[in-house]
Write a protein that holds these residues in place. Structure first.
Motif, short mmCIF file in Angstrom:
data_model
loop_
_atom_site.label_atom_id
_atom_site.label_comp_id
_atom_site.label_asym_id
_atom_site.label_seq_id
_atom_site.Cartn_x
_atom_site.Cartn_y
_atom_site.Cartn_z
N LEU A 196 0.79 -1.23 0.00
CA LEU A 196 0.00 0.00 0.00
C LEU A 196 0.83 1.27 0.00
O LEU A 196 0.35 2.33 -0.39
CB LEU A 196 -0.93 0.02 1.22
CG LEU A 196 -2.18 -0.85 1.13
CD1 LEU A 196 -2.88 -0.90 2.48
CD2 LEU A 196 -3.13 -0.36 0.05
N GLY A 197 2.08 1.22 0.45
CA GLY A 197 2.88 2.42 0.56
C GLY A 197 2.47 3.25 1.77
O GLY A 197 1.95 2.76 2.76
N TYR A 198 2.70 4.55 1.69
CA TYR A 198 2.44 5.47 2.80
C TYR A 198 0.97 5.89 2.85
O TYR A 198 0.29 5.91 1.82
CB TYR A 198 3.29 6.74 2.66
CG TYR A 198 4.74 6.55 3.03
CD1 TYR A 198 5.17 6.77 4.33
CD2 TYR A 198 5.68 6.18 2.07
CE1 TYR A 198 6.51 6.61 4.68
CE2 TYR A 198 7.01 6.01 2.40
CZ TYR A 198 7.43 6.24 3.71
OH TYR A 198 8.75 6.07 4.06
N PRO A 199 0.48 6.26 4.05
CA PRO A 199 -0.89 6.80 4.12
C PRO A 199 -1.01 8.11 3.37
O PRO A 199 -0.15 8.98 3.44
CB PRO A 199 -1.13 6.99 5.63
CG PRO A 199 0.24 7.10 6.22
CD PRO A 199 1.12 6.23 5.38
N LEU A 200 -2.12 8.24 2.67
CA LEU A 200 -2.37 9.42 1.85
C LEU A 200 -3.53 10.25 2.40
O LEU A 200 -3.69 11.42 2.05
CB LEU A 200 -2.71 8.97 0.42
CG LEU A 200 -2.65 9.96 -0.72
CD1 LEU A 200 -1.24 10.53 -0.87
CD2 LEU A 200 -3.08 9.29 -2.02
N ARG A 201 -4.34 9.65 3.25
CA ARG A 201 -5.49 10.32 3.85
C ARG A 201 -5.58 9.90 5.31
O ARG A 201 -4.97 8.93 5.75
CB ARG A 201 -6.80 9.91 3.15
CG ARG A 201 -6.86 10.26 1.68
CD ARG A 201 -7.13 11.74 1.45
NE ARG A 201 -7.33 12.04 0.04
CZ ARG A 201 -6.37 12.33 -0.81
NH1 ARG A 201 -5.10 12.34 -0.41
NH2 ARG A 201 -6.64 12.60 -2.07
N ASP A 202 -6.38 10.63 6.08
CA ASP A 202 -6.70 10.21 7.43
C ASP A 202 -7.79 9.15 7.40
O ASP A 202 -8.55 9.05 6.44
CB ASP A 202 -7.18 11.40 8.26
CG ASP A 202 -6.09 12.45 8.44
OD1 ASP A 202 -4.91 12.07 8.49
OD2 ASP A 202 -6.43 13.65 8.51
N GLU A 203 -7.87 8.37 8.46
CA GLU A 203 -8.96 7.41 8.60
C GLU A 203 -10.28 8.15 8.77
O GLU A 203 -10.37 9.13 9.52
CB GLU A 203 -8.71 6.50 9.80
CG GLU A 203 -9.82 5.50 10.05
CD GLU A 203 -9.59 4.69 11.31
OE1 GLU A 203 -10.55 4.52 12.10
OE2 GLU A 203 -8.45 4.23 11.53
#
Length: 619
Positions: free
Chosen positions: A477-484
């Motif tokens: 998935l790589g790095y988070p791009l959005r908040d949960e």
């Protein structure tokens, strides 16, 4: 204004000089009024209108004390970005409200960032001031006024936005009270005086740094119109009509000067000659900033005219005419510092920060991280431990250790409620990721990851557990791009990552949906569509293909066929009966679609129909 060099700039400079020569004889430096450093002005506040109807569409915590807020403006019909620098004691005293200082931009304001943070050190300088700083973003050539007509693709209603729509949001959501000051450079200096005069009691202090403070005198409408054309191609006639119209007089600080009685006022300008922050040209006293020279001459002329009228009206003001200097940011940064004691007095806040000391566990961590700068507060209690604020970040201390949280990660931490929020106290300082691309902090109940490309985002709970199992940022998935965020219509949560999203629901657990399968899932309505939530991560199958199982069916992808859904039911059962993608039909090549009397779905080597409950496999 961020002014270019070149032929147009030289023309503007020449225009300024020709305007000055016939007028300067009657408007000399005798226009200086008395300096003001008196007690706070007790003007009655103009209460913010609670029915203005503006709403907040998005909030981005840039750091723990710098926030971008997008406000849906009913009058302008578009979201307007306003950035806030939060008061020194914002974290220490979470129940307190604070006065505000509104900093207005110049003629070449951008839609990205207010010039005061883009061009000066205002963010770090205001860090120890106990005021909320309000930084409107945008408004190129607008003079922060309500325009008579739309122009150049803009529907400018800045006065309505600033004085009616924005204040209720600042008071409700951002702990700002009704004690306000306003200051600006160039166009923003003009607007500081105009807005204050047109809205008595709204501001206690108004400051003009190189503003144009007489807009209707001989030649000034033409000079303003030329500058607006140069800064974005705007038509001054769309703003206030023809120069002889009443609207021009209604927005002229000189004409409105009497309405500034009772306010604390500050006016400054340079002379237009080369000063300490200018690059000298080959001509002595002349800088290479030709347009800046001309604009500062206009500012000096109109400021003197304005100050003379204040003096005649008996309205005190602090007037600072510098012996040199052009129309440029270094001088305005200097003037902000000069004006601050007067601003602080008008707002009733201390000029200098109270003394603070650093010791104990926090002191040791501060010594090891000198880049944090000086302390802004004393230590104070937070949920689960202690904290102390510094110019460039915060230090937290608990039984989990003493750690620094700062920058964009500090912003994401604040957005999640800080120590009292979902993440809890920090368990590490900021660390680098193995790939060298990002940074992260660990907390009791989650982590915050940052990269220059993705920004800072928290990952926690079941989504963090599955992301970790897949290899954190090194996984698929790589790095988070959005908040949960919570899924809107069904119990669950979703978080966006670089290569897809992680979905959680109580019934299905946590699973990743990625790539082309994710794209198809979105086309079908995400979790609200017929497929529902994911029940598996991607599963590899023959010929490089992959599939993800959902509550209501599967999505299959292969390099040869692309991504298609197949819903649970008779067609899926028929395909299963002949061996899925490994059987005689091969991969799915369409979604299910209606046919006369039933439905059909296509495959590589045939199709399946259902008519009146009868299934037919056609090779």
């Amino acid at each position: 204004m961020r002014v270019p060099n070149g032929r147009r700039a030289r023309i503007l400079s020449a225009l300024a000089v020709t305007l000055v020569l016939p007028l300067a004889g009657g408007q000399a430096a005798t226009a200086v009024a008395s300096p003001v450093h008196a007690a706070p002005v007790q003007a009655a506040p103009l209460r913010a209108q609670a029915d203005a109807g503006a709403t907040v569409s998005a909030v981005d915590w840039i750091t723990d004390r710098r926030v971008a807020v997008w406000v849906n403006s009913p009058s302008m019909g578009v979201p307007i970005q306003v950035q806030l620098l939060l008061a020194r004691d914002w974290n220490k005293n979470p129940q307190a409200t604070f006065p505000s200082v509104w900093m207005l931009d110049g003629m070449r304001a951008t839609d990205t960032e207010n010039g005061w943070t883009a061009e000066t050190d205002a963010e770090s300088w205001f860090a120890d001031k106990n005021v909320n700083v309000v930084l409107p973003v945008g408004g190129q050539s607008s003079f922060y006024t309500d325009w008579a007509e739309q122009n150049n693709g803009r529907n400018y209603k800045w006065e309505t936005f600033l004085t009616k729509e924005l204040p209720p949001i600042l008071e409700r959501d951002w702990r700002s009270n009704q004690t306000r000051a306003v200051a600006g450079l160039s166009m923003g200096g003009t607007a500081a005086m105009t807005l204050s005069a047109r809205n008595p009691g709204f501001f206690r202090f108004a400051g003009s740094f190189s503003g144009i403070l007489s807009t209707t005198t001989l030649g000034m409408p033409q000079a303003i119109g030329y500058a607006m054309q140069d800064a974005g191609g705007f038509d001054a006639g769309a703003m206030w009509g023809v120069p002889s119209s009443e609207l021009w007089a209604q927005h002229d600080p000189y004409v409105l000067a009497e309405k500034l009685k009772g306010m604390s006022l500050y006016v400054s300008s340079g002379s237009g000659t080369a000063g300490p922050y200018d690059q000298q040209s080959d001509i002595p006293g002349i800088s290479t900033n030709y347009a800046g020279m001309g604009l500062e001459i206009l500012s000096r002329l109109t400021s003197q005219t304005f100050a003379t009228k204040l003096n005649k009206l008996g309205i005190p003001a602090s007037i600072n005419y510098r012996p040199s200097g052009t129309h440029s940011w270094q001088y305005w940064q200097f003037e902000l510092r000069q004006a601050w004691p007067q601003i602080a007095t008008a707002l009733g806040v201390e000029v200098d920060k109270p003394a603070c000391s650093v010791g104990g566990n926090i002191g040791g961590t501060a010594s090891a991280n000198g880049w944090l700068g000086d302390c802004l507060t004393s230590e104070y209690d937070v949920a689960g431990g202690r904290a102390q604020d510094f110019r460039f970040g915060r230090i937290f201390s608990s039984d989990g250790g003493t750690h620094v949280v700062a920058g964009a990660i500090g912003g994401a931490y604040a957005a999640n409620g800080g120590p009292a929020g979902a993440l809890g106290m920090p368990l590490s300082g900021e660390l680098g990721t193995p790939d060298g691309r990002g940074r992260y902090n660990s907390f009791r109940s989650g982590m915050v990851y940052w990269t220059p490309q993705t920004g800072a985002h928290a990952v926690r709970g079941a989504i963090l557990d599955e992301w970790a199992r897949q290899g954190y940022e090194g996984g698929p998935l790589g790095y988070p791009l959005r908040d949960e965020v919570q899924t809107p219509n069904k119990p669950g949560a979703v978080q966006g990552f670089e290569i897809g999203a992680m979905y959680f629901s109580p019934d299905t657990g946590t699973h990743a949906v990625m790539g082309k399968i994710m794209e198809k899932y979105g086309q079908l309505g995400w979790e609200n569509g017929a497929l529902g939530f994911a029940k598996t991560n991607e599963v590899p199958v023959r010929d490089g293909g992959r599939f993800t199982e959902f509550q209501g069916g599967n999505i299959y992808w292969s390099p040869a066929t692309g991504a298609w859904s197949i819903l649970n039911g008779q067609i899926f059962d028929a395909w299963k009966s002949v061996g899925y993608e490994n059987g005689r039909l091969g991969y799915v090549t369409s979604d299910q679609f209606d046919i006369p009397g039933g439905v059909q779905q296509n495959f590589q080597n045939g199709f399946v129909t259902v008519r009146d409950g009868v299934v037919q496999i056609v090779p």
